[in-house]
Design an enzyme around this catalytic site. Structure first.
Site, PDB file in Angstrom:
ATOM      1  N   ASN A  10       0.878  -1.181   0.000  1.00  0.00           N
ATOM      2  CA  ASN A  10       0.000   0.000   0.000  1.00  0.00           C
ATOM      3  C   ASN A  10       0.910   1.225   0.000  1.00  0.00           C
ATOM      4  OD1 ASN A  10      -1.764   2.074   0.543  1.00  0.00           O
ATOM      5  ND2 ASN A  10      -2.240   1.419   2.635  1.00  0.00           N
ATOM      6  N   LYS A  12       0.096   4.258  -0.235  1.00  0.00           N
ATOM      7  CA  LYS A  12      -0.548   5.442   0.375  1.00  0.00           C
ATOM      8  C   LYS A  12      -0.334   6.673  -0.519  1.00  0.00           C
ATOM      9  CE  LYS A  12       0.146   3.304   4.838  1.00  0.00           C
ATOM     10  NZ  LYS A  12       0.140   3.454   6.280  1.00  0.00           N
ATOM     11  N   HIS A  93      -9.345   1.133   5.229  1.00  0.00           N
ATOM     12  CA  HIS A  93      -8.057   1.322   5.908  1.00  0.00           C
ATOM     13  C   HIS A  93      -8.262   2.267   7.096  1.00  0.00           C
ATOM     14  CE1 HIS A  93      -3.936   2.483   6.701  1.00  0.00           C
ATOM     15  NE2 HIS A  93      -3.568   1.410   6.028  1.00  0.00           N
ATOM     16  N   GLU A  95      -6.633   4.644   8.136  1.00  0.00           N
ATOM     17  CA  GLU A  95      -6.419   6.076   7.837  1.00  0.00           C
ATOM     18  C   GLU A  95      -7.660   6.667   7.177  1.00  0.00           C
ATOM     19  OE1 GLU A  95      -2.688   5.531   5.804  1.00  0.00           O
ATOM     20  OE2 GLU A  95      -1.776   4.966   7.714  1.00  0.00           O
ATOM     21  N   GLU A 164      -5.194  -5.094  10.782  1.00  0.00           N
ATOM     22  CA  GLU A 164      -4.154  -4.092  10.954  1.00  0.00           C
ATOM     23  C   GLU A 164      -4.378  -3.332  12.257  1.00  0.00           C
ATOM     24  OE1 GLU A 164      -2.249  -2.948   7.008  1.00  0.00           O
ATOM     25  OE2 GLU A 164      -3.978  -1.645   7.239  1.00  0.00           O
ATOM     26  N   GLY A 170       2.936   1.829  10.834  1.00  0.00           N
ATOM     27  CA  GLY A 170       3.961   2.863  10.684  1.00  0.00           C
ATOM     28  C   GLY A 170       4.736   3.171  11.952  1.00  0.00           C
ATOM     29  N   SER A 209       3.620  -2.573  10.283  1.00  0.00           N
ATOM     30  CA  SER A 209       5.074  -2.639  10.493  1.00  0.00           C
ATOM     31  C   SER A 209       5.693  -3.970  10.075  1.00  0.00           C
ATOM     32  CB  SER A 209       5.425  -2.309  11.954  1.00  0.00           C
ATOM     33  OG  SER A 209       5.076  -0.972  12.241  1.00  0.00           O
TER      34      SER A 209
HETATM   35  C1  PEP Z   1      -0.667   0.018   6.303  1.00  0.00           C
HETATM   36  O1  PEP Z   1      -0.869   1.204   6.479  1.00  0.00           O
HETATM   37  O2  PEP Z   1      -1.484  -0.680   5.676  1.00  0.00           O
HETATM   38  C2  PEP Z   1       0.566  -0.541   6.860  1.00  0.00           C
HETATM   39  C3  PEP Z   1       0.560  -1.810   7.136  1.00  0.00           C
HETATM   40  O3  PEP Z   1       1.597   0.319   7.064  1.00  0.00           O
HETATM   41  P1  PEP Z   1       3.063  -0.052   7.655  1.00  0.00           P
HETATM   42  O4  PEP Z   1       3.502  -1.316   7.008  1.00  0.00           O
HETATM   43  O5  PEP Z   1       3.915   1.130   7.278  1.00  0.00           O
HETATM   44  O6  PEP Z   1       2.897  -0.203   9.130  1.00  0.00           O
END
Ligand code: PEP
Length: 251
Positions: A10, A12, A93, A95, A164, A170, A209
């Site tokens: 992703n 973003k 998601h 966000e 998630e 992040g 992460s």
């Molecule tokens: C995400 O936002 O879907 C995600 C998993 O981000 P990250 O891997 O940077 O934690």
């Protein structure tokens, strides 16, 4: 037959045309790992160009509107994603849920619009840190699934769920193996409650992460069918290390 592990990047709100080189490099190497299904979700502005640049990997949107068209300035619909060459889209998601106040009902409508347009769907769910600290993580995720799982015609093979935890996105922090295993088990039970026996086949990805260093451990957990990867998907090198870890799983 067990589904292939599914590793999805992703991007973003990252990426201009310069990122097409990363997409090409990911695609070339992904061809060497036929036992892993790989996808990337670039920003909408790059979707068509990435589609044109790659051969093997899937390409997806990061969100879609619930309506097919209309006066919704700035939004992108599921048929538009499909027309630009998308195979799938992410919906729900955290966000989007947080910064765009998307409710479970909104996410469900988006997922249904995407399926109607012929896209596969990655439906994201996950608890905040305070919800986990309060012991509510499984209840929160269960309720998100009840509210946002789309109606599907027949088998939900086009649906994947991405667990998630919001606090892991992040941040470099990941839940323990036991916590991921317990959550995926609980999500599986909820999917079977929603879809009947077909819920046993919905792929459940872990996201938050995921990096080369922890990918093997996370992907080796029971009922973790792949990973949704943010930061580490932005370079071919770091993303392919995760794809490689998925490819080595059965070795
Ligand atoms: C995400 O936002 O879907 C995600 C998993 O981000 P990250 O891997 O940077 O934690």
């Amino acid at each position: 037959m067990a589904a292939l592990p599914y590793i999805v990047g992703n991007w973003k709100m990252n990426g201009t045309r310069a990122m097409l080189n990363e997409a090409r490099a990911i695609d070339r190497s992904a061809a060497r790992f036929p036992k892993v299904q790989v996808g990337v979700a670039p920003p909408a502005t790059l979707l068509y160009r990435v589609r044109e640049a790659v051969e093997y990997i899937g390409v997806g949107g990061q969100d879609c509107h619930a309506r097919d068209n209309g006066a919704f300035t700035g939004d992108v619909s599921a048929p538009m994603l499909k027309d630009a060459g998308a195979d799938f889209t992410i919906v729900g998601h955290s966000e989007r849920r947080e910064y765009h106040s998307e409710s479970d009902a909104d996410v469900k409508a988006k997922a249904e619009a995407a399926l109607s347009a012929g896209l596969a769907v990655i439906l994201c769910v996950g608890e905040t840190e305070s919800q986990r600290d309060a012991g509510d993580a499984e209840a929160v995720v269960g309720s998100q699934l009840e509210g946002s799982s789309p109606r599907v015609d027949g088998a939900p093979e086009k649906l994947s769920v991405a667990y998630e935890p919001v606090w892991a996105i992040g941040t470099g922090r990941v839940p323990s193996v036991e916590d991921v295993a317990a959550m995926h088990k609980s999500i599986r039970a909820k999917l079977v409650a929603i879809y009947g026996s077909a819920g046993a086949d919905v792929r459940i990805l872990y996201g938050g992460s995921v990096k080369a260093e922890n990918a093997s451990e996370l992907l080796g957990i029971a009922d973790v069918g792949g990973a949704l990867v943010g930061g580490a998907s932005l370079t071919a090198e770091s993303f392919l290390a995760i794809v490689g870890a998925a490819a080595s799983l059965g070795d």
